[in-house]
Motif scaffolding. Structure first.
Motif, short mmCIF file in Angstrom:
data_model
loop_
_atom_site.label_atom_id
_atom_site.label_comp_id
_atom_site.label_asym_id
_atom_site.label_seq_id
_atom_site.Cartn_x
_atom_site.Cartn_y
_atom_site.Cartn_z
N SER A 16 1.20 -0.84 0.25
CA SER A 16 0.05 0.03 -0.13
C SER A 16 0.37 1.65 0.17
N CYS A 17 2.07 1.10 0.75
CA CYS A 17 3.28 2.34 1.48
C CYS A 17 3.75 2.98 -0.51
N LEU A 25 0.81 0.15 -9.70
CA LEU A 25 0.34 -0.79 -9.38
C LEU A 25 -0.57 -1.21 -8.95
N GLU A 26 -1.36 0.33 -9.03
CA GLU A 26 -3.04 -0.18 -8.66
C GLU A 26 -3.08 -1.68 -9.16
N GLY A 27 -4.01 -2.53 -8.86
CA GLY A 27 -4.47 -3.31 -9.41
C GLY A 27 -4.01 -4.88 -9.68
N GLU A 46 -4.10 -9.28 -5.02
CA GLU A 46 -4.18 -9.82 -6.21
C GLU A 46 -2.60 -11.32 -6.22
N ALA A 47 -1.79 -10.59 -6.18
CA ALA A 47 -0.55 -11.93 -5.48
C ALA A 47 -1.05 -13.17 -5.25
N ARG A 48 -1.77 -12.43 -4.08
CA ARG A 48 -1.90 -14.10 -2.81
C ARG A 48 -2.88 -15.51 -3.67
N ARG A 49 -3.51 -14.71 -4.69
CA ARG A 49 -4.61 -15.40 -4.85
C ARG A 49 -3.64 -16.26 -6.22
N PHE A 50 -3.16 -16.11 -6.09
CA PHE A 50 -1.41 -17.51 -6.96
C PHE A 50 -0.83 -18.05 -6.22
N PRO A 66 4.15 -15.20 -12.26
CA PRO A 66 5.30 -14.44 -13.53
C PRO A 66 4.81 -13.02 -14.14
N ASP A 67 3.43 -12.83 -13.84
CA ASP A 67 3.82 -11.66 -13.98
C ASP A 67 3.71 -9.88 -13.40
N ALA A 68 4.27 -10.95 -12.24
CA ALA A 68 4.05 -9.53 -10.74
C ALA A 68 4.85 -9.10 -10.97
N LYS A 69 4.74 -7.51 -10.48
CA LYS A 69 5.87 -6.48 -10.48
C LYS A 69 6.21 -6.17 -9.07
N VAL A 70 7.74 -6.74 -9.28
CA VAL A 70 9.06 -6.59 -8.00
C VAL A 70 9.05 -5.70 -7.91
#
Length: 380
Positions: A16-17, A25-27, A46-50, A66-70
Motif C-alpha cells: 500500500s505504501c 501498481l494499483e490492481g 492480487e499476488a496472493r491469489r496465485f 510470473p507477471d508480478a511487479k517486483v
C-alpha cells in the motif's frame, strides 16, 4: 465490566505504501522483496491469489506469479507512514499498543457510554485512510486474541465487531491455524489426532493439551475458548540501545577492538530482533587513555541484521581511531529505532541467510544470548 479491545491492521502495508508512489501498481500483482535469491517481504492480494505469501523465496513466488511487479522495499517510507498512523491513533484514544510497524491494539473499555466504541474506531480508520492514503482493517471484541483473529477474517478493508455472546460462535468453525500462537509444528501435531477446528480444540481437556505441548497447552486452551487477559501495553518509543566495554588495561590491540565491536553488534542486533525493532543510525564511541572521547555515526537503511550493522560499525571505527593512542573504552549504539516485525533486511538478504538468523535467534532465546556467536565475536 466487559473489556473493549480493538485490533487494527494496515492492509498489505508495504504494498500500500509503495502504491502511493506509483499508481500504475494499483490492481496488479505486486511483490515487495529482494533480488532473485531473496524472499517476499509483502505481496498484494492480487499476488496472493496465485499462492504467493510473505517469507516465500522470490524464485518460487515468480514461478507462481510470473507477471508480478517486483519492487524493492523502502523502509524510510514505511517508517514515515507508520508514524503518521501512530500519531492519528494516539490523538484519539486513551490507551494504544503498537504491536509492530503496521499493527495496533486499542483499549476502549468503558468508552461505550461516551462515544460508542465501534463508531469511534470506524471514525479513526476513516481518518487514517483520508490523511495517509492507506487502507486499514479492524475488529472490536473483548480481548486481544479474538480481535486479532477477527481482523484477519475481516481483511481487506474489514470492519468487524464480535460481542461477548458471539465470541465462541465466531471462533468455533475456524481453523486452529487462526490462533496467533499456533505455528506449523503445533498445527501438525494437533492435526494428527483430529484437532483442526477451534471448537474441537476448545472441548479438549486442558490437562491433555498440557501433556501434548507442555506449558503452552493451558494458554492455547484459553485462547480457543476466547479467554485472553493480556493487557494493552501503553506505547512508548524506545530511542536507542547501546553497549560499552571498558578495558582492564588501556590497549592498542586493533584486532581485539574489532572483535569487541563484533560481539557488541551481535548482542545489540539480537536485542533489536527480539523486540521487533529496526535501527537507522549506527554510532561508535571510543575513549583514549587521556580521557578524550570521540564518536562517529552514520545513517543507514532500517536494519537489524548483524552482518550489515557490523559492516557500518567497523567502517566507523576505522575512520574514528586515527590517533594510535591507547584506548580505555569502546562502545556501539543503535538509535533512530522504529518498530519492524521482520528479523532482518528482507529486501537484500538471501533466503539462506534469513534462515540462519532465525535458527541462531531461536537458540539464543532458548539458551541465552551468548549461546551462539560469530567466530570473530568476543564475549562482552
Amino acid at each position: 465490566m466487559n473489556r473493549s479491545i480493538v485490533h487494527m491492521d494496515l492492509d498489505t502495508f508495504f504494498v500500500s505504501c509503495t502504491r502511493l508512489l506509483d499508481s500504475r501498481l494499483e490492481g496488479v500483482p505486486v511483490i515487495v522483496g529482494g533480488g532473485e535469491r531473496g524472499v517476499v517481504a509483502s505481496c498484494s492480494y492480487e499476488a496472493r491469489r496465485f499462492g504467493v505469501h510473505s517469507a516465500m523465496p522470490m524464485k518460487m513466488a515468480l514461478r507462481l506469479c510470473p507477471d508480478a511487479k517486483v519492487v524493492k522495499g523502502d523502509y524510510e517510507l514505511f517508517s514515515k507512514k507508520s508514524n503518521e498512523v501512530t500519531e492519528i491513533i494516539q490523538e484519539n484514544v486513551p490507551l494504544m499498543e503498537k504491536a509492530s510497524i503496521d499493527e495496533f491494539y486499542l483499549d476502549l473499555s468503558g468508552m461505550d457510554k461516551f462515544f460508542g466504541c465501534y463508531k469511534l474506531t470506524n471514525e479513526i480508520t476513516q481518518t487514517i485512510t483520508k490523511e495517509t492514503g492507506l487502507p486499514i482493517s479492524f475488529a472490536l471484541s473483548t480481548n486481544k486474541t479474538v480481535s486479532k483473529i477477527g481482523t484477519g477474517e475481516a481483511k481487506p478493508l474489514g470492519r468487524l465487531e464480535i460481542k461477548s455472546d458471539l465470541v465462541q460462535p465466531f471462533l468455533n468453525p475456524l481453523s486452529i491455524r487462526k490462533i496467533p500462537m499456533v505455528g506449523s509444528v503445533t498445527f501438525q501435531l494437533l492435526s494428527r489426532i483430529g484437532i483442526r477446528t477451534i471448537q474441537t480444540l476448545s472441548e479438549m481437556p486442558v490437562e491433555v493439551l498440557q501433556q501434548m505441548i507442555g506449558k503452552n497447552g493451558s494458554e492455547l486452551w484459553k485462547k480457543a475458548n476466547g479467554i485472553d487477559e493480556s493487557p494493552v501495553i501503553p506505547y512508548s518509543e524506545r530511542k536507542s540501545i547501546s553497549k560499552e566495554h571498558t578495558f582492564t588495561e588501556d590497549t592498542i590491540d586493533v584486532e581485539n577492538m574489532r572483535s569487541l565491536i563484533s560481539g557488541m553488534v551481535e548482542n545489540l542486533a539480537f536485542q533489536l530482533r527480539e523486540q521487533k525493532l529496526l535501527t537507522s543510525i549506527v554510532t561508535v564511541k571510543i575513549r583514549y587513555a587521556n580521557f578524550d572521547t570521540e564518536t562517529k555515526q552514520c545513517r543507514i537503511p532500517y536494519n537489524s541484521a548483524d552482518h550489515t550493522l557490523l559492516k557500518y560499525a567497523l567502517e566507523l571505527f576505522k575512520k574514528l581511531y586515527t590517533r594510535r593512542m591507547r584506548l580505555r573504552l569502546i562502545g556501539v549504539k543503535f538509535s533512530g529505532l522504529v518498530h519492524g516485525q521482520h528479523q532482518m533486511n528482507l529486501f537484500e538478504d538471501t533466503e539462506e541467510l534469513m534462515n540462519l538468523y532465525q535458527a541462531m535467534d531461536k537458540m539464543k532465546k532458548r539458551f541465552g544470548s551468548d549461546a551462539v556467536q560469530r567466530a570473530s565475536g568476543y564475549l562482552v
